[in-house]
Design a protein around this motif. Structure first.
Motif, PDB file in Angstrom:
ATOM      1  N   UNK A 174      47.952  72.679 102.838  1.00  0.00           N
ATOM      2  CA  UNK A 174      48.290  71.644 103.804  1.00  0.00           C
ATOM      3  C   UNK A 174      47.863  70.290 103.245  1.00  0.00           C
ATOM      4  N   UNK A 175      48.812  69.353 103.168  1.00  0.00           N
ATOM      5  CA  UNK A 175      48.540  68.000 102.713  1.00  0.00           C
ATOM      6  C   UNK A 175      48.517  67.075 103.932  1.00  0.00           C
ATOM      7  N   UNK A 176      47.412  66.414 104.143  1.00  0.00           N
ATOM      8  CA  UNK A 176      47.300  65.481 105.262  1.00  0.00           C
ATOM      9  C   UNK A 176      48.094  64.209 104.972  1.00  0.00           C
ATOM     10  N   UNK A 177      48.606  63.592 106.023  1.00  0.00           N
ATOM     11  CA  UNK A 177      49.381  62.358 105.894  1.00  0.00           C
ATOM     12  C   UNK A 177      48.467  61.152 106.060  1.00  0.00           C
ATOM     13  N   UNK A 178      48.969  59.999 105.621  1.00  0.00           N
ATOM     14  CA  UNK A 178      48.244  58.758 105.876  1.00  0.00           C
ATOM     15  C   UNK A 178      48.244  58.513 107.378  1.00  0.00           C
ATOM     16  N   UNK A 179      47.250  57.789 107.851  1.00  0.00           N
ATOM     17  CA  UNK A 179      47.104  57.595 109.295  1.00  0.00           C
ATOM     18  C   UNK A 179      48.141  56.635 109.864  1.00  0.00           C
ATOM     19  N   UNK A 180      48.498  55.622 109.079  1.00  0.00           N
ATOM     20  CA  UNK A 180      49.411  54.606 109.590  1.00  0.00           C
ATOM     21  C   UNK A 180      50.727  54.655 108.821  1.00  0.00           C
ATOM     22  N   UNK A 181      51.786  54.986 109.543  1.00  0.00           N
ATOM     23  CA  UNK A 181      53.113  55.086 108.931  1.00  0.00           C
ATOM     24  C   UNK A 181      53.614  53.689 108.565  1.00  0.00           C
TER      25      UNK A 181
END
Length: 370
Positions: A255-262
């Motif tokens: 699982x790769x986490x995404x950046x918090x702010x798109x």
């Protein structure tokens, strides 16, 4: 359970050729049906699913009596022409068992790198989802030339996920996770979670898949992960047989986490979904203004121009000293206009050529750092 998965309402799933076909070519119906069942159940429950599927060329090998994936473009296109119909027919029949209608979308690089085409692709995908259909996306291998090919569907899947503003991207291949090294090595261990780039610092990524029918390796998957997570979309990377478990939120794959702010969709498009039509070489002062101070690019800071482009095209801004591309932007001049303007200030140009030349070469609102 992985909340990023169980809470996702719009999911893009990408599957590679080697996960759908036999090594000799031809569709492996058992594998396709297993994938369809994993995705179709969620679609029937009302979750919006998009499938990015490789396999057209591989599916066409056996019917055309081709012993292996052809190297020349014309034969690849012929195989895709035969295989695409077989592949989408199998998908349509499979998803029909779940009461799900499918729609086929074939894309080339131009369809997601040219802004007008990008919008058209979005409208089609959005309308299919609104109508309750499941879009099946593939590169248009029957007409794509070397100049307009993605080369693999991993990057395409990441761009499609951003295009539809997906909540999750699932990349399925013949490897069950990202490992610290070659998965066949006893010393390699599965990486369960990647939270940021630092977690990838000691990872050795290979370059080729295990089968002879696919084109993407782990390198392309990690690059696709960076694109998707950079747009705020978490990614699960695992093997196709684990698709159902991955979509259920089980602890499989990586699982790769995404950046918090798109980021703004427009700037994301500019950074990842465009191909530069030219290059503007910048002196040190211009590099500092663009990179450090986030200023617009003016003619005075440009030392040379490469390429053939027109106003509105994407161009790379290059540090003349190192040759490194530091930014990409939409240019406000044609390539033929710029050589006469280089090194001159905007007030000077306005006085000599008129007020129309007192404008930026690339405005800061149309510029993204690379």
């Amino acid at each position: 359970m992985r909340e990023q998965v169980t809470g996702a309402r719009r999911i893009v799933v990408k599957v590679g050729s080697s996960s759908l076909t036999t090594a000799a070519g031809g569709i492996d119906e058992r594998r396709v049906d297993a994938l369809v069942d994993a995705i179709g159940g969620l679609a029937a429950q009302g979750r919006e699913m998009v499938l990015v599927s490789s396999g057209a060329i591989a599916a066409g090998l056996a019917p055309l009596k081709l012993p292996r994936r052809p190297r020349d473009l014309a034969t690849q296109q012929a195989a895709a022409s035969v295989g695409q119909g077989l592949l989408i027919g199998r998908y349509a029949a499979g998803f029909a068992r779940h009461g799900v209608t499918v729609g086929q979308i074939l894309l080339t690089v131009d369809d997601v790198t040219r802004r007008a085409h990008y919008r058209n692709a979005y409208r089609t995908l959005r309308k299919l989802l609104d109508l309750g259909a499941l879009p099946i996306v593939n590169e248009n291998d029957t007409v794509a030339t070397e100049e307009i090919r993605f080369g693999d569907n991993d990057r395409l899947a990441a761009l499609v996920a951003a295009l539809v503003q997906a909540d999750l991207l699932v990349l399925l291949s013949d490897v069950d996770a990202l490992y610290t090294g070659d998965p066949s090595s006893p010393a390699a261990r599965r990486i369960t979670v990647v939270r940021d780039e630092a977690d990838l610092a000691d990872v050795s990524v290979g370059t080729a898949g295990k089968s002879g029918v696919g084109t993407g390796g782990m390198v392309t998957k990690v690059e696709a992960v960076r694109i998707a997570t950079g747009f705020g979309i978490p990614v699960v990377l695992t093997a196709a047989p684990l698709a159902a478990a991955a979509l259920a939120g089980d602890d499989v794959g990586t699982l790769f986490h995404a950046v918090e702010h798109r980021p703004a969709a427009r700037l994301f498009w500019l950074a990842h979904a465009t191909s530069p039509r030219g290059r503007l070489h910048l002196d040190p002062g211009a590099v500092a203004a663009v990179v450090a101070r986030r200023k617009s690019l003016l003619p005075a800071g440009i030392t040379a121009v490469d390429g053939s482009f027109v106003s509105g095209d994407p161009v790379d801004l290059v540090d003349a000293g190192s040759g490194t591309s530091v930014a990409r932007g939409l240019v406000n001049y044609d390539a033929v206009e710029l050589p006469a303007l280089l090194g001159r200030s905007t007030p000077e140009l306005a006085a000599a050529l008129g007020p129309g030349y007192e404008r930026e070469v690339v405005h800061r609102d149309d510029l993204v750092l690379l």
